[in-house]
Design an enzyme around this catalytic site. Structure first.
Site, mmCIF file in Angstrom:
data_model
loop_
_atom_site.group_PDB
_atom_site.id
_atom_site.type_symbol
_atom_site.label_atom_id
_atom_site.label_comp_id
_atom_site.label_asym_id
_atom_site.label_seq_id
_atom_site.Cartn_x
_atom_site.Cartn_y
_atom_site.Cartn_z
ATOM 1 C CD GLU A 154 -101.570 50.116 -54.094
ATOM 2 O OE1 GLU A 154 -102.584 50.747 -54.498
ATOM 3 O OE2 GLU A 154 -100.420 50.400 -54.458
ATOM 4 C CB CYS A 155 -106.776 44.357 -51.334
ATOM 5 S SG CYS A 155 -108.396 43.651 -51.009
ATOM 6 N N GLY A 156 -107.877 45.730 -48.669
ATOM 7 C CA GLY A 156 -108.159 45.513 -47.254
ATOM 8 C C GLY A 156 -107.879 44.086 -46.819
ATOM 9 C CB THR A 198 -103.114 43.401 -48.688
ATOM 10 O OG1 THR A 198 -103.707 43.869 -49.905
ATOM 11 C CG2 THR A 198 -101.637 43.178 -48.908
#
Length: 184
Positions: free
Chosen positions: A63-65, A67
Site C-alpha cells: 500500500e505504498c506509492g 508499490t
C-alpha cells in the site's frame, strides 16, 4: 493532519536518499551465504543456493506509492534473471503500508503484478527487531562497510557474485533504472 505531515516528511526523506556504494571494496566480516530465512510459503531458504549470483534485495509493501515497482522488479526478474536474483522482503515498518498476512501479500503480488520472484515472510527490516538478512545488510561489522537501514519501502541492496554487499539504492531508484542495470 499531523500524521499526514509525518508521513510526507518520511516519504520525502526516502526520495532524497543517496545511493551508497562500497567504493573501498572492503570484505564482509561474515558471509551472506551463511544466512537462512523463511519464504512467504513457510519454507526455510538457505542462501548458499545463491552463491555465484548477483542478488537484489528489496523491502516491499502493498500500500505504498512505490508499490508499482513490483512490476519493475518482475520485469527485472524476467529480463535479467540469468544475471541477478530478486529477493523481496515485505515489511510494515513505514507508514503501516504492509498490513496484510503472508497469504494476503502473496495473493496481492501475484494477482496485481504477476510476481514470480522469491518473496519472504513479512518481517521487520529496521530497528531492534529487524530480521537476520537486514541485520547483515545494515551492520558494517557484518557486511564490511554499510550501516544504512532502509529509509522507506522499496529500498534496494545489491550483492555481487561473491556475496559482498556493493550498493544501496533508495526507493526512488527503480529496479530497471540504468544505475542498477549497468551493474548486472
Amino acid at each position: 493532519m499531523e500524521t499526514l505531515m509525518i508521513v510526507l516528511t518520511l516519504f520525502l526523506g526516502a526520495c532524497n536518499s543517496k545511493v551508497i556504494s562500497n567504493d573501498a571494496n572492503t570484505q564482509p566480516k561474515t558471509s551472506f551465504y551463511d544466512l537462512q530465512y523463511t519464504s512467504i510459503d513457510g519454507q526455510v531458504i538457505d542462501f548458499k543456493q545463491y552463491k555465484g549470483k548477483k542478488l537484489l534485495i528489496v523491502n516491499t509493501a502493498s500500500e505504498c506509492g512505490f508499490t508499482p515497482q513490483y512490476s519493475d522488479l518482475e520485469k527485472l526478474n524476467e529480463e535479467y534473471g540469468t544475471k541477478v536474483v530478486v529477493l523481496g522482503f515485505p515489511a510494515n515498518n513505514f507508514g503501516g503500508q504492509e498490513p496484510g498476512s503472508n497469504t494476503e501479500i502473496k495473493g496481492f503480488c501475484k494477482k496485481n503484478y504477476g510476481v514470480t520472484f522469491q518473496l519472504f515472510e513479512k518481517s521487520s527490516v529496521k530497528g531492534d527487531d529487524k530480521n537476520v538478512v537486514y541485520q547483515w545488510l545494515t551492520d558494517k561489522n557484518k557486511n564490511g562497510w554499510n550501516d544504512q537501514e532502509p529509509t522507506w519501502n522499496f529500498c534496494k541492496y545489491l550483492i555481487n557474485e561473491k556475496g559482498e554487499l556493493v550498493k544501496f539504492f533508495p526507493s526512488k531508484i527503480k529496479p530497471t533504472d540504468t544505475e542498477i542495470i549497468s551493474m548486472l
